[in-house]
Design a protein around this motif. Structure first.
Motif, PDB file in Angstrom:
ATOM      1  N   VAL A  85       0.832  -1.208   0.000  1.00 40.92           N
ATOM      2  CA  VAL A  85       0.000   0.000   0.000  1.00 40.92           C
ATOM      3  C   VAL A  85       0.865   1.257   0.000  1.00 40.92           C
ATOM      4  O   VAL A  85       0.352   2.358   0.208  1.00 40.92           O
ATOM      5  CB  VAL A  85      -0.978   0.044   1.207  1.00 40.92           C
ATOM      6  N   ALA A  86       2.169   1.110  -0.246  1.00 37.09           N
ATOM      7  CA  ALA A  86       3.060   2.270  -0.181  1.00 37.09           C
ATOM      8  C   ALA A  86       2.632   3.354  -1.169  1.00 37.09           C
ATOM      9  O   ALA A  86       2.456   4.521  -0.802  1.00 37.09           O
ATOM     10  CB  ALA A  86       4.503   1.837  -0.436  1.00 37.09           C
ATOM     11  N   ALA A 141       6.654   5.758  -8.067  1.00 33.70           N
ATOM     12  CA  ALA A 141       6.856   4.477  -7.401  1.00 33.70           C
ATOM     13  C   ALA A 141       7.575   3.531  -8.339  1.00 33.70           C
ATOM     14  O   ALA A 141       7.399   3.608  -9.559  1.00 33.70           O
ATOM     15  CB  ALA A 141       5.516   3.867  -6.972  1.00 33.70           C
ATOM     16  N   GLY A 142       8.391   2.647  -7.763  1.00 31.32           N
ATOM     17  CA  GLY A 142       9.089   1.716  -8.630  1.00 31.32           C
ATOM     18  C   GLY A 142       9.536   0.451  -7.927  1.00 31.32           C
ATOM     19  O   GLY A 142       9.995   0.498  -6.777  1.00 31.32           O
ATOM     20  N   LYS A 201      -3.447  -7.089 -11.712  1.00 32.46           N
ATOM     21  CA  LYS A 201      -2.293  -7.930 -11.367  1.00 32.46           C
ATOM     22  C   LYS A 201      -2.301  -9.224 -12.169  1.00 32.46           C
ATOM     23  O   LYS A 201      -1.248  -9.833 -12.370  1.00 32.46           O
ATOM     24  CB  LYS A 201      -2.304  -8.258  -9.873  1.00 32.46           C
ATOM     25  N   SER A 202      -3.473  -9.664 -12.604  1.00 35.22           N
ATOM     26  CA  SER A 202      -3.553 -10.881 -13.407  1.00 35.22           C
ATOM     27  C   SER A 202      -2.911 -10.687 -14.776  1.00 35.22           C
ATOM     28  O   SER A 202      -2.658 -11.664 -15.489  1.00 35.22           O
ATOM     29  CB  SER A 202      -5.013 -11.312 -13.576  1.00 35.22           C
ATOM     30  N   ALA A 237       3.773  -5.766  -8.262  1.00 36.64           N
ATOM     31  CA  ALA A 237       4.973  -4.932  -8.202  1.00 36.64           C
ATOM     32  C   ALA A 237       5.221  -4.373  -6.806  1.00 36.64           C
ATOM     33  O   ALA A 237       5.817  -3.300  -6.654  1.00 36.64           O
ATOM     34  CB  ALA A 237       4.888  -3.799  -9.222  1.00 36.64           C
ATOM     35  N   LEU A 238       4.734  -5.087  -5.788  1.00 34.43           N
ATOM     36  CA  LEU A 238       4.982  -4.729  -4.387  1.00 34.43           C
ATOM     37  C   LEU A 238       4.637  -3.264  -4.119  1.00 34.43           C
ATOM     38  O   LEU A 238       3.524  -2.839  -4.392  1.00 34.43           O
ATOM     39  CB  LEU A 238       6.422  -5.080  -4.007  1.00 34.43           C
ATOM     40  N   GLU A 239       5.581  -2.476  -3.569  1.00 35.14           N
ATOM     41  CA  GLU A 239       5.273  -1.090  -3.191  1.00 35.14           C
ATOM     42  C   GLU A 239       4.754  -0.252  -4.352  1.00 35.14           C
ATOM     43  O   GLU A 239       3.974   0.683  -4.165  1.00 35.14           O
ATOM     44  CB  GLU A 239       6.517  -0.411  -2.597  1.00 35.14           C
ATOM     45  N   ALA A 240       5.183  -0.570  -5.564  1.00 35.05           N
ATOM     46  CA  ALA A 240       4.792   0.227  -6.727  1.00 35.05           C
ATOM     47  C   ALA A 240       3.474  -0.207  -7.343  1.00 35.05           C
ATOM     48  O   ALA A 240       2.889   0.521  -8.147  1.00 35.05           O
ATOM     49  CB  ALA A 240       5.895   0.156  -7.789  1.00 35.05           C
ATOM     50  N   SER A 241       2.988  -1.380  -6.980  1.00 37.78           N
ATOM     51  CA  SER A 241       1.804  -1.919  -7.647  1.00 37.78           C
ATOM     52  C   SER A 241       0.588  -0.998  -7.570  1.00 37.78           C
ATOM     53  O   SER A 241      -0.124  -0.832  -8.568  1.00 37.78           O
ATOM     54  CB  SER A 241       1.462  -3.300  -7.077  1.00 37.78           C
TER      55      SER A 241
END
Length: 384
Positions: free
Chosen positions: A144-145, A169-170, A309-310, A315-319
């Motif tokens: 959720v960053a 974000a990346g 996402k499917s 992408a973790l923090e960037a997703s």
């Protein structure tokens, strides 16, 4: 089923918040047009990982760019493209703060002369090289960053505390996190992400780098900029249930959704699309379905839902920022992305899952995210 509370009227004194520029990088390629084309195609971007050795792993699939991209370079590119799309001059950029979501200690932060290995130094480097102001805040709060950064940016603009901010974000898939998720058996062994589907196996990691310019509608109008979308509402809530498992009844995410609706002054029935967190794991998807039923009531079974996402991976923090860009592109271009990999209904997920790309242009959409530790966010966007 818990009936949702009616949304209160939006505060009339709030400054309207708009998105005036955006850009993204994913396994589909570089730039917003590449992401849009990939989403429209409905073709998942997953392929065998060749960036590093995965021969010892259970799973060897991800959604990665070819070659060996460098996070700092990719971030600078998307920030520049988003600022250019927004029509920001060099003077505007120099007065614009940066909110940056990254995963821990990116390679670009190591070896900097002032503070080696610190993400604060990395954020300052991004801002300096991008021509932004020296005001930087770095977010590393898991999945959720980036959405937390967008909520903070929108809140600052709405309150009149800032005229505009750049949120970037990346995350580029690297061997350490890949090994961690693989060892935890979180990666989908069948090589596909199947959110809300029967027989779903888990998540797959993907590259994601994105940037958006968030500013007040008044500032955009004064510059003659054309808004791409409006950020109508945002909400954040915590569960405090478990370190890595979601709260089964979805209470925290439901509160975040209700807060976003409340800020926007909208009812659940006005939401025309949900880009769900949809990680593809059994527990997470079931908990998110419960949250949607708590927050949207009967509308949860009729509103179109998919998880991008499917298609582009986690992408973790960037997703969250990649997904927000995907949502804005979908609304602007009049299509809703498919929920790829769907095999059939799961009784724990009684939702209207999109099994094909759908041509339509809803007025409002929710973009949802959840993270380890029980953090939850909801962003509500729509036409400018």
């Amino acid at each position: 089923m818990t009936e949702p509370r009616p949304a209160p009227p939006a505060r009339p004194d709030r400054v309207p918040v708009v998105v005036t520029g955006l850009s993204a990088v994913s396994a589909y390629g570089r730039g917003a047009a590449a992401l849009s084309a990939g989403l429209r195609s409905g073709r998942p971007a997953f392929a065998p990982v060749t960036r590093f050795d995965v021969s010892a792993r259970r799973v060897g699939v991800g959604a990665l760019l070819p070659g060996a991209p460098v996070l700092l370079d990719e971030l600078l590119t998307v920030v520049d493209e988003a600022a250019a799309a927004a029509g920001l001059s060099a003077a505007h950029r120099a007065a614009t703060p940066l909110l940056l979501a990254v995963h821990g200690e990116p390679d670009g932060a190591r070896g900097l002369p002032d503070r080696p290995g610190r993400t604060g130094a990395f954020g300052r480097t991004v801002a300096e090289k991008a021509g932004l102001s020296g005001s930087v805040r770095t977010y590393t709060s898991a999945c959720v960053a980036a959405s937390t950064a967008v909520a903070d940016a929108a809140a600052a603009v709405a309150a009149g505390d800032a005229e505009r901010l750049v949120v970037a974000a990346g995350y580029l898939v690297e061997p350490d996190q890949f090994a961690l998720f693989d060892a935890g058996r979180a990666l989908a062994a069948d090589g596909a992400v199947r959110p809300f589907s029967a027989d779903r196996k888990g998540l797959l990691l993907g590259d994601g780098v994105a940037a958006v310019v968030v500013e007040s509608a008044r500032a955009a109008q004064a510059r003659g900029a054309t808004p791409l979308a409006r950020v109508h509402g945002w909400g954040r809530a915590g569960d405090g249930y478990h370190v890595v498992q979601p709260r089964p009844d979805g209470a925290g995410l439901a509160r975040a959704i209700e807060a976003a609706l409340g800020r926007a002054g909208l009812t659940p029935e006005q939401v025309g699309y949900v880009n769900a967190h949809g990680s593809g794991s059994a527990q997470s998807d079931a908990a998110e379905s419960a949250a949607l039923r708590r927050a949207l009531g009967a509308h949860a079974s009729t509103v179109p839902i998919s998880s991008t996402k499917s298609l582009h991976g986690q992408a973790l923090e960037a997703s969250p920022l990649l997904e927000l860009v995907a949502t804005v592109l979908s609304l602007r271009e009049g299509f809703l992305p498919v929920n790829a990999g769907y095999l059939g209904p799961d009784p724990d997920c009684p939702l209207r899952v999109l099994t094909e790309t759908t041509e339509t242009r809803p007025a409002y959409a929710l973009s949802l995210n959840a993270a380890f530790g029980g953090a939850n966010t909801a962003l509500l966007v729509g036409a400018p």
